[in-house]
Design a protein around this motif. Structure first.
Motif, short mmCIF file in Angstrom:
data_model
loop_
_atom_site.label_atom_id
_atom_site.label_comp_id
_atom_site.label_asym_id
_atom_site.label_seq_id
_atom_site.Cartn_x
_atom_site.Cartn_y
_atom_site.Cartn_z
N ASN A 1 34.60 -14.13 56.23
CA ASN A 1 34.26 -12.80 56.46
C ASN A 1 35.72 -12.20 57.28
OD1 ASN A 1 32.80 -10.55 56.46
ND2 ASN A 1 32.32 -10.79 58.53
N ILE A 2 36.87 -12.82 56.89
CA ILE A 2 37.91 -12.10 57.39
C ILE A 2 38.92 -11.63 56.11
CG2 ILE A 2 40.08 -12.80 58.68
CD1 ILE A 2 38.58 -15.24 59.55
N PRO A 3 38.64 -10.30 56.09
CA PRO A 3 39.39 -9.69 54.82
C PRO A 3 40.82 -9.69 54.91
CG PRO A 3 38.13 -8.05 56.42
CD PRO A 3 37.65 -9.52 56.61
N LYS A 4 41.51 -9.33 54.08
CA LYS A 4 43.16 -9.36 53.95
C LYS A 4 43.78 -8.59 55.20
CE LYS A 4 43.22 -10.87 49.32
NZ LYS A 4 43.63 -12.33 49.59
N ASP A 5 43.20 -7.24 55.37
CA ASP A 5 43.33 -6.39 56.23
C ASP A 5 43.12 -6.35 57.78
OD1 ASP A 5 41.03 -5.58 55.73
OD2 ASP A 5 41.46 -3.46 55.49
N HIS A 6 42.39 -7.76 57.97
CA HIS A 6 41.54 -7.85 59.15
C HIS A 6 42.67 -8.37 60.28
CE1 HIS A 6 38.73 -9.13 62.21
NE2 HIS A 6 37.61 -8.53 61.51
N PRO A 7 42.76 -7.77 61.55
CA PRO A 7 43.54 -8.12 62.52
C PRO A 7 43.58 -9.57 62.91
CG PRO A 7 42.20 -6.62 63.24
CD PRO A 7 41.80 -6.67 62.10
#
Length: 332
Positions: free
Chosen positions: A147-153
């Motif tokens: 649940n850590i998408p590519k644009d997640h900080p």
């Protein structure tokens, strides 16, 4: 008439000296007396320097032959008597060659190994199984499935090492099953990807702990390293709640530190758990009274934990309406 002695008469004279040899030490003394720098035969050989050419041709070979025979005799005596003397020493010491040799000192386990073994042992007593996984991962297992998408900080916090290689070059089975062959290859930044592998392979109930090395591109200092060790834990079953998480981790802390240790949970954030929490333990140095170890707070931050996010279950085809779970992670 020549003043040089006959080689045969010299040999008879020297043999009386050799026959008197009884020990290795006396053989050495005889060698010095006969063949040393000022030995009897050496002095005779020096006389050849002032002899005539005819005398040198006559006596030179005979003297050299005598010298070689004496050296051979003395060497054989030293070898024979040396062996006899060593045999006597062994008999005197009553050395038993059938006794086992002295064992080698094996040293000690590394502190990281000792702590890891202790952690795994405690969680095994609580019903967990120790799992292992690859240190080379794809972004899917390390980030997307958690649940850590590519644009997640949150990805920025991991300072990831990317490998400039293709899936085909590595030929790793755990990556070949992934749906995108173009997914970037990385060194894992945490041990959580093993949770994804286990949930893909085994149906619930699941209870695992995962110790291992992880990699992050960080500057080296007293508290940071590019390679360090973590341990994850995961439990998946029906009807699990945050109370199960608190009870499990509180029990762990009491077994690892002391039965009197206290725990507290504070709200936190992790993309793969909801709700998330930070667990602190009461300082074992001052029993919560405040000291330099706990920075006068009485508490020490130990680990992060939380209930598994439904999106993580969906990524591995586990029904989030039927199953719940909790996860935790700590630095070893």
């Amino acid at each position: 008439m020549s003043q040089l002695p006959d080689a045969k008469s010299l040999e008879q004279e020297y043999q009386s000296i050799i026959e008197g040899v009884q020990t290795v030490e006396s053989a050495t003394q005889a060698r010095v007396k006969l063949l040393g720098r000022k030995g009897l035969l050496t002095e005779v050989l020096k006389q050849l320097g002032s002899a005539s050419l005819e005398e040198k041709k006559t006596f030179g070979p005979a003297y050299n032959s005598l010298k070689n025979r004496l050296e051979q005799q003395l060497s054989e005596i030293e070898r024979r008597m040396g062996g006899a003397e060593r045999a006597k020493e062994l008999d005197k010491d009553t050395f038993d060659i059938t006794l086992p040799g002295s064992p080698y000192l094996r040293g000690h386990f590394h502190p990281l190994s000792q702590v890891t073994d202790s952690l795994v042992s405690i969680f095994r007593s609580l019903g967990f199984v120790c799992a292992d996984g690859p240190e080379i991962e794809s972004e899917f297992y390390n980030f997307d499935a958690l649940n850590i998408p590519k644009d997640h900080p949150a990805r920025d916090m991991h300072d990831t090492f990317y490998l400039d290689v293709a899936h085909e070059q590595l030929a790793l089975p755990h990556l070949s099953d992934f749906q995108s062959g173009n997914d970037p290859i990385i060194l894992r930044t945490h041990t959580s990807p093993v949770q994804v592998h286990v949930m893909q392979k085994y149906p619930p109930p699941i209870a695992i702990v995962v110790p291992g090395r992880v990699y992050r591109h960080e500057a080296q200092d007293a508290t940071h390293s590019a390679v360090f060790h973590q341990m994850e834990g995961l439990v998946v079953d029906e009807n699990l709640s945050f109370a199960d998480l608190k009870g499990t981790l509180s029990r762990f802390a009491q077994q690892f530190f002391a039965p009197t240790v206290k725990t507290r949970f504070k709200p936190s954030f992790f993309p793969f758990t909801e709700p998330s929490a930070q667990m602190d333990v009461s300082c074992w140095q001052c029993s919560g009274g405040g000291c330099p170890k706990c920075k006068q707070t009485g508490w020490i931050e130990l680990l992060g934990a939380g209930m598994v996010h439904p999106n993580v279950f969906k990524a591995v085809d586990i029904d989030p309406d039927k199953y719940t779970g909790f996860a935790f992670g700590m630095g070893i």
